[in-house]
Scaffold this motif. Sequence first.
Motif, PDB file in Angstrom:
ATOM      1  N   ARG A  85       0.795  -1.237   0.017  1.00 20.11           N
ATOM      2  CA  ARG A  85       0.053  -0.051   0.009  1.00 20.11           C
ATOM      3  C   ARG A  85       0.897   1.341  -0.011  1.00 20.11           C
ATOM      4  NH1 ARG A  85      -4.766   1.371   4.482  1.00 20.11           N
ATOM      5  NH2 ARG A  85      -5.571   3.482   3.550  1.00 20.11           N
ATOM      6  N   LYS A  86       0.708   2.241  -0.921  1.00 19.26           N
ATOM      7  CA  LYS A  86       1.054   3.538  -1.065  1.00 19.26           C
ATOM      8  C   LYS A  86       0.249   4.645  -0.508  1.00 19.26           C
ATOM      9  CE  LYS A  86       3.176   6.815  -3.585  1.00 19.26           C
ATOM     10  NZ  LYS A  86       2.851   7.517  -2.235  1.00 19.26           N
ATOM     11  N   PRO A  90       4.335  10.657   0.558  1.00 17.96           N
ATOM     12  CA  PRO A  90       5.330   9.609   0.374  1.00 17.96           C
ATOM     13  C   PRO A  90       6.252   9.578   1.693  1.00 17.96           C
ATOM     14  CG  PRO A  90       5.979  11.706  -0.707  1.00 17.96           C
ATOM     15  CD  PRO A  90       4.634  11.985  -0.192  1.00 17.96           C
ATOM     16  N   THR A  91       6.450   8.078   2.012  1.00 15.39           N
ATOM     17  CA  THR A  91       7.226   7.785   3.053  1.00 15.39           C
ATOM     18  C   THR A  91       8.537   7.227   2.809  1.00 15.39           C
ATOM     19  OG1 THR A  91       5.897   5.973   3.551  1.00 15.39           O
ATOM     20  CG2 THR A  91       5.182   7.731   4.840  1.00 15.39           C
ATOM     21  N   GLN A 154       7.336  10.067  -4.843  1.00 14.74           N
ATOM     22  CA  GLN A 154       6.588   9.384  -5.094  1.00 14.74           C
ATOM     23  C   GLN A 154       6.929   7.881  -5.736  1.00 14.74           C
ATOM     24  OE1 GLN A 154       3.865   9.665  -3.346  1.00 14.74           O
ATOM     25  NE2 GLN A 154       2.655  11.608  -3.819  1.00 14.74           N
ATOM     26  N   GLU A 157       8.982   5.705  -3.680  1.00 17.82           N
ATOM     27  CA  GLU A 157       8.212   4.953  -2.601  1.00 17.82           C
ATOM     28  C   GLU A 157       7.660   3.856  -3.423  1.00 17.82           C
ATOM     29  OE1 GLU A 157       4.964   5.074   0.991  1.00 17.82           O
ATOM     30  OE2 GLU A 157       4.928   6.566  -0.358  1.00 17.82           O
ATOM     31  N   ILE A 158       6.907   4.082  -4.790  1.00 12.12           N
ATOM     32  CA  ILE A 158       6.439   2.975  -5.666  1.00 12.12           C
ATOM     33  C   ILE A 158       7.607   1.967  -5.789  1.00 12.12           C
ATOM     34  CG2 ILE A 158       5.465   2.624  -8.009  1.00 12.12           C
ATOM     35  CD1 ILE A 158       4.087   5.225  -7.729  1.00 12.12           C
ATOM     36  N   LEU A 161       7.959  -0.051  -3.035  1.00 12.62           N
ATOM     37  CA  LEU A 161       6.963  -1.453  -2.676  1.00 12.62           C
ATOM     38  C   LEU A 161       7.081  -2.212  -4.027  1.00 12.62           C
ATOM     39  CD1 LEU A 161       3.822   1.151  -2.515  1.00 12.62           C
ATOM     40  CD2 LEU A 161       4.432  -0.789  -0.697  1.00 12.62           C
ATOM     41  N   LEU A 169      -1.041  -3.925  -5.552  1.00  7.73           N
ATOM     42  CA  LEU A 169      -0.563  -2.582  -5.162  1.00  7.73           C
ATOM     43  C   LEU A 169      -1.742  -1.787  -5.004  1.00  7.73           C
ATOM     44  CD1 LEU A 169       2.290  -1.417  -4.563  1.00  7.73           C
ATOM     45  CD2 LEU A 169       2.405  -0.849  -6.968  1.00  7.73           C
ATOM     46  N   VAL A 171      -2.661   2.209  -4.365  1.00  3.81           N
ATOM     47  CA  VAL A 171      -1.986   3.278  -4.475  1.00  3.81           C
ATOM     48  C   VAL A 171      -3.102   4.469  -4.114  1.00  3.81           C
ATOM     49  CG1 VAL A 171      -0.412   4.751  -5.906  1.00  3.81           C
ATOM     50  CG2 VAL A 171      -0.532   2.295  -6.307  1.00  3.81           C
ATOM     51  N   PRO A 174      -1.895   9.116  -6.147  1.00  5.03           N
ATOM     52  CA  PRO A 174      -0.637   9.279  -6.706  1.00  5.03           C
ATOM     53  C   PRO A 174      -0.249  10.907  -7.329  1.00  5.03           C
ATOM     54  CG  PRO A 174      -1.505   7.828  -8.172  1.00  5.03           C
ATOM     55  CD  PRO A 174      -2.616   7.981  -6.942  1.00  5.03           C
TER      56      PRO A 174
END
Length: 246
Positions: A85-86, A90-91, A154, A157-158, A161, A169, A171, A174
């Motif tokens: 999960r995004k 953004p982390t 972003q 982060e993708i 993942l 996924l 998202v 985004p």
Amino acid sequence: MSTLLEVSGVSVSFDGFKAINNLSFQIAEAELRAVIGPNGAGKTTFMDIVTGKTKPDEGRVIWGEKSLSLLDMDEAQIARQGIGRKFQKPTVFEDQSVRDNLMMALKKDRWVIAVLLFRASDADTARVEELAAEVGLADQLDRIAGELSHGQKQWLEIGMLLAQEPRLLLVDEPAAGMTPEEREHTTDLLVEAAKTRAVVVVEHDMEFVRRLNCKVTVLHEGAVLAEGGLDHVTSDPEVIDVYLGR
């Protein structure tokens, strides 16, 4: 194409408010789906249920060819099943390089000793470079993540993942805060990712959804209001009334 995730008759209430109301939803193994709907439609709660953050009051959430119940698993077990999960913001590890962020995200044994003894193999290095190219950051590998633009974070982060090799996924918005060029690249990235896995994109930006060129599910008051191509759902009088007309 076989069904990867099936949500059936799911409901959940918070303080008497029905956030999800008898929701049913299916996605196939390699499919791109956009989920749209007004604020409060249940989009985030839907993702919370699939990832185990929220347990529903009733219904079933069935996963994979073995028809496993995700409701019997906690968040960590669900993640290990291959559900990534995004979130909207953004982390990433801001003070680490793009390379290190992707390296840390690789699907590996996560026991403490294994992490402490970890040394990147040639295969790991090659995979990180492959991921960076896939998300458009091949020329940014040695840059500190905190220096990247919002859009680049972003993508990173993708990439992190994708490093986990998810089968699904999720998202969340985004396109928010991206430049038109970044949005275009993000579209390409998600379309490409959906060739080998299921990708669900929650989004408000209709132009972004149009470019995804995929099936759209419209949520309203915690239930599916309409489903089909974007032109089909956006011409639906109910969808216009509750969402697009505002």
